[in-house]
Design a protein around this motif. Structure first.
Motif, mmCIF file in Angstrom:
data_model
loop_
_atom_site.group_PDB
_atom_site.id
_atom_site.type_symbol
_atom_site.label_atom_id
_atom_site.label_comp_id
_atom_site.label_asym_id
_atom_site.label_seq_id
_atom_site.Cartn_x
_atom_site.Cartn_y
_atom_site.Cartn_z
ATOM 1 N N ASN A 62 20.296 -113.323 11.198
ATOM 2 C CA ASN A 62 21.332 -112.802 10.312
ATOM 3 C C ASN A 62 22.100 -111.709 11.039
ATOM 4 O O ASN A 62 21.724 -110.537 11.024
ATOM 5 N N VAL A 119 27.903 -120.841 2.173
ATOM 6 C CA VAL A 119 26.690 -120.597 2.939
ATOM 7 C C VAL A 119 25.693 -121.723 2.734
ATOM 8 O O VAL A 119 25.127 -122.273 3.696
ATOM 9 N N ARG A 120 25.446 -122.085 1.487
ATOM 10 C CA ARG A 120 24.481 -123.160 1.204
ATOM 11 C C ARG A 120 24.913 -124.475 1.849
ATOM 12 O O ARG A 120 24.095 -125.200 2.432
ATOM 13 N N VAL A 123 29.869 -115.487 4.774
ATOM 14 C CA VAL A 123 28.581 -115.138 4.177
ATOM 15 C C VAL A 123 28.722 -114.442 2.828
ATOM 16 O O VAL A 123 27.721 -114.218 2.137
ATOM 17 N N THR A 144 24.236 -116.422 12.282
ATOM 18 C CA THR A 144 25.479 -116.120 11.560
ATOM 19 C C THR A 144 26.315 -115.150 12.389
ATOM 20 O O THR A 144 25.795 -114.341 13.156
ATOM 21 N N GLY A 176 25.059 -110.946 2.330
ATOM 22 C CA GLY A 176 25.207 -112.057 3.277
ATOM 23 C C GLY A 176 23.873 -112.480 3.854
ATOM 24 O O GLY A 176 23.605 -113.672 4.052
ATOM 25 N N LEU A 195 27.060 -120.152 12.471
ATOM 26 C CA LEU A 195 27.908 -120.017 11.291
ATOM 27 C C LEU A 195 28.891 -118.891 11.543
ATOM 28 O O LEU A 195 28.496 -117.794 11.974
ATOM 29 N N ALA A 239 31.670 -120.791 7.735
ATOM 30 C CA ALA A 239 31.060 -120.195 6.550
ATOM 31 C C ALA A 239 31.434 -118.726 6.462
ATOM 32 O O ALA A 239 31.488 -118.025 7.473
ATOM 33 N N ARG A 264 22.016 -114.322 0.985
ATOM 34 C CA ARG A 264 22.518 -115.694 0.769
ATOM 35 C C ARG A 264 22.041 -116.649 1.868
ATOM 36 O O ARG A 264 21.594 -117.765 1.592
ATOM 37 N N THR A 265 22.168 -116.211 3.109
ATOM 38 C CA THR A 265 21.801 -117.087 4.221
ATOM 39 C C THR A 265 20.302 -117.359 4.236
ATOM 40 O O THR A 265 19.862 -118.505 4.413
ATOM 41 N N ASP A 288 28.594 -117.836 -1.590
ATOM 42 C CA ASP A 288 27.295 -118.502 -1.670
ATOM 43 C C ASP A 288 27.393 -120.011 -1.492
ATOM 44 O O ASP A 288 26.559 -120.621 -0.813
#
Length: 251
Positions: free
Chosen positions: A79, A60-61, A54, A12, A107, A36, A52, A110-111, A57
């Protein structure tokens, strides 16, 4: 560390700074790498870019699932996405405090939780969180940033405990002041950028800022099978800031 052939990595905040250096090194070590970022348009091949935020949500998904599908799985999650903040506890409104925690801590949450179903299917699963020297040393004018990174180091330990029996290792790196575009922008805002850079260099025992490539090397080690027995660790890449107490030069 060239033993990453056949492994798939996701980074990310991978379009610049530490994230881009890490993505490049992972690719150089033969991993397939997805990035990302808020703006992945400039991500060069062979890296794969996915847009994306972060703090969102759903985004991110969607991005994690797309990357996992395109790569045929995920083995490594880095991350790295994060934002900074300057000031004491008197500075910044509650919105800024929520925003920094939303990106720097949530973030990561979520990731990682989006990636966990894919990591559980890997024989070499690893998560590396990019923390900071600010988690372990009191730095002036960094109250909000330090609080978020302190939370991230604690989160790293909890995640390592939660997932070790699933075969998922979780570690973090704690960089010192790194010569990144964000630090460059902070220096540009100073009354005397050259003097401010000299002060940042001087507070690190090595006498210079940490490079993004040096942080990337530590991240890739922790992510690689070479670190198969390392989990719940915080690896300082800080030029000695945390552990060394030197006398002033010349004494």
């Amino acid at each position: 560390m060239r033993g990453l052939s056949g492994l798939n990595a996701l980074v990310t905040g991978g379009a610049s700074g530490i994230g881009l250096a890490t993505a490049w090194l992972l690719a150089a070590c033969d991993a397939d790498v997805a990035v990302l970022d808020l703006d992945p348009s400039a991500v060069p091949e062979p890296l794969r870019g996915y847009r994306a935020d972060v703090s969102d949500d759903d985004m991110v998904r969607t991005a994690v699932d797309a990357a996992a599908s395109d790569l045929s799985g995920l083995d490594i999650v880095v991350n790295n996405a994060g934002i900074g903040a300057v000031g004491t506890v008197e500075d910044g409104d509650e919105g800024q405090w929520h925003r920094v925690f939303d990106v720097n801590v949530m973030g990561v949450v979520r990731t990682t939780r989006a990636a966990l179903p894919h990591l559980r299917a890997s024989a070499h699963a690893a998560v590396v969180n990019v923390c900071s020297i600010a988690a372990t040393a009191g730095l002036p004018q960094r109250a909000l940033y330090s609080a978020s990174k302190g939370a991230l180091q604690s989160l790293t330990l909890a995640m390592a405990a939660d997932h070790v029996r699933e075969g998922i290792r979780v570690n973090c790196v704690n960089p010192g002041t790194v010569d990144t575009p964000w630090v460059g922008r902070l220096l540009d805002q100073a009354a005397d950028p050259a003097a401010e850079r000299a002060a940042l260099n001087a507070r690190q025992p090595l006498g210079r800022l940490v490079s993004a490539d040096e942080v990337a090397a530590a991240i890739v080690y922790l992510a690689s099978p070479a670190a198969a027995s390392v989990t719940g660790a915080a690896l300082a890449v800080d030029g000695g800031m945390q552990g060394l107490r030197l006398r002033p030069a010349g004494q």
